[in-house]
Design an enzyme around this catalytic site. Structure first.
Site, PDB file in Angstrom:
ATOM      1  N   ASP A  80       0.816  -1.209   0.000  1.00  0.00           N
ATOM      2  CA  ASP A  80       0.000   0.000   0.000  1.00  0.00           C
ATOM      3  C   ASP A  80       0.851   1.261   0.000  1.00  0.00           C
ATOM      4  OD1 ASP A  80       0.794  -0.620   2.695  1.00  0.00           O
ATOM      5  OD2 ASP A  80      -0.632   0.887   3.416  1.00  0.00           O
ATOM      6  N   GLU A 175       0.188  -1.329   5.632  1.00  0.00           N
ATOM      7  CA  GLU A 175       1.263  -0.926   6.540  1.00  0.00           C
ATOM      8  C   GLU A 175       1.201   0.554   6.843  1.00  0.00           C
ATOM      9  OE1 GLU A 175       5.346   0.532   7.646  1.00  0.00           O
ATOM     10  OE2 GLU A 175       4.040   1.105   5.976  1.00  0.00           O
TER      11      GLU A 175
END
Length: 409
Positions: A80, A175
């Site tokens: 991400d 994350e």
């Protein structure tokens, strides 16, 4: 190694921005677009035990090619990108033979990446830089790490003369919103230790990070006609300002460095009737970290004692300093340090002013230092990564695999 750049360029154009307000895992469906691509690619290069679970976590295995009993180790990166800045319609620019001057990212909008403002650029004169077009982030955090891990595994598969034990790789969602390790199956991963490939400039090697928490302060107010408000109105905006005025003014991100902690207010909303403050608390020292949280509680109590029950504070733990979990197995840091030195890279061992999946994973039983992925200026339009730093990261991953097998008797 020739596939590293095109691989990275393919990854960054996929929008994988995570969402801190989502209740799903992954927090955004679009992360799965890259995840499915990575699963296919892992199969293509010859990795085994390739899997993706219902939450978007990818794992795969490079089998051992030695008869020695070697510990299983792992490498982890996240898919991400931050919700802090747009990652939609990324248009990466490749600057070959950087001349050390200004780089015009976007001529129309007069957006310039300049060594006068970002002096680290001068380290990379003569190298190939990958930048943004000035309208988005790049996504080297952490798609550079993803590309480097896959390229390193591909290199080991095509160079069986390099002996290594069983290697596990994993790619995680979310994350950037502090949830990358929340549903990570450490037992399934099955490694004795791992490395996140999520650091910044070449040479970074980190095994300690912030203790981290988030805080939400909700404030109720009482609206009364301002002409007749004396002794009656409670202005939620005024209470929010008073709350913030009681925080130490110099303990903020823009005035701290090294191991100095801070309070970071990143969102304020409100009117007379209600207001909300959202902030994060960071400190490397656990005692100081607890003191910061206590200060927030003390301010809540002080304002409620002064005005009545108008202020409500909720603190949520995010992650802890992984140092206490890594130091007992410090040889895993020494292996990474030796790998860098053998490749002519000066290790830059320093605390992370942030966190990685590795900080949470270390407390879940998987000690997990962090090594560089090569990028700079993460989370914004001035993000860039030198190709040569990415290539060195690939070499470090390969060398760690090799040294782990060599050092086991």
């Amino acid at each position: 190694m020739e596939k590293l750049l095109p691989r990275f360029l393919e990854y960054v154009v996929v929008d994988t921005q995570s969402d801190p307000y989502s209740k799903t895992t992954p927090s955004t469906e679009k992360q799965l677009k890259l995840a499915k691509k990575l699963v296919s690619e892992l199969h293509q290069i010859g990795m085994q035990e390739v899997s993706i679970d219902q939450n978007g976590y990818i794992m795969a295995t490079l089998p051992s090619n030695t008869d020695k009993k070697v510990p299983t180790i792992g490498f982890i990166a996240h898919m991400d990108t931050t919700p802090d800045f747009t990652g939609k319609n990324v248009k990466p620019k490749v600057i070959k033979d950087y001349d050390g001057g200004n780089i015009v990212l976007n001529e129309k909008k007069n957006i310039v990446l300049s060594p006068e403002e970002f002096e680290d650029l001068l380290q990379y004169k003569g190298q190939t830089l990958i930048t943004t077009d000035g309208t988005t982030l790049l996504g080297a955090d952490d798609k550079a790490g993803v590309a480097e891990i896959i390229t390193a595994m591909e290199y080991l598969l095509t160079h069986p003369e390099i002996k290594h034990g069983k290697i596990r790789v994993a790619f995680t969602p979310d994350e950037e919103i502090g949830k990358g390790a929340h549903k990570f199956d450490v037992e399934k991963f099955g490694a004795e230790w791992a490395y996140t490939v999520d650091g910044s400039q070449i040479g970074e090697l980190e095994y300690e990070n912030f203790n981290a928490a988030s805080a939400a302060i909700k404030i109720k107010g009482k609206s009364v006609h301002p002409g007749y408000a004396k002794g009656k109105m409670v202005n939620a905006i005024g209470l929010a300002n008073e709350f913030l005025s009681l925080l130490p003014p110099h303990e903020i991100p823009e005035k701290t460095s090294g191991i100095e902690g801070f309070f970071h207010v990143y969102k304020i909303t409100g009117d007379v009737e209600s207001a909300e403050i959202e902030l994060i608390v960071r400190d490397h020292d656990l005692e100081h970290f607890e003191a910061r949280k206590n200060l927030l509680s003390d301010i809540e109590d002080k304002l409620n004692t002064k005005y009545g029950d108008y202020v409500s504070l909720v603190i949520e733990e995010q992650y802890r300093n992984m140092r206490e979990k890594v130091e007992p197995v410090f040889h895993i840091v020494e292996i990474a340090e030796e790998a860098m030195e053998s490749l002519g890279i000066e290790p830059l061992i320093k605390p992370i002013r942030g966190g990685t999946d590795g900080s949470q994973l270390s407390f879940m039983g998987l000690p997990c230092p962090n090594i560089f992925a090569g990028g700079h200026n993460f989370h914004g339009r001035y993000e860039y990564v030198p190709l040569q730093s990415m290539e060195k990261a690939v070499q470090v991953i390969v060398k760690i695999c090799e040294l782990t097998a060599i050092q086991i008797r």
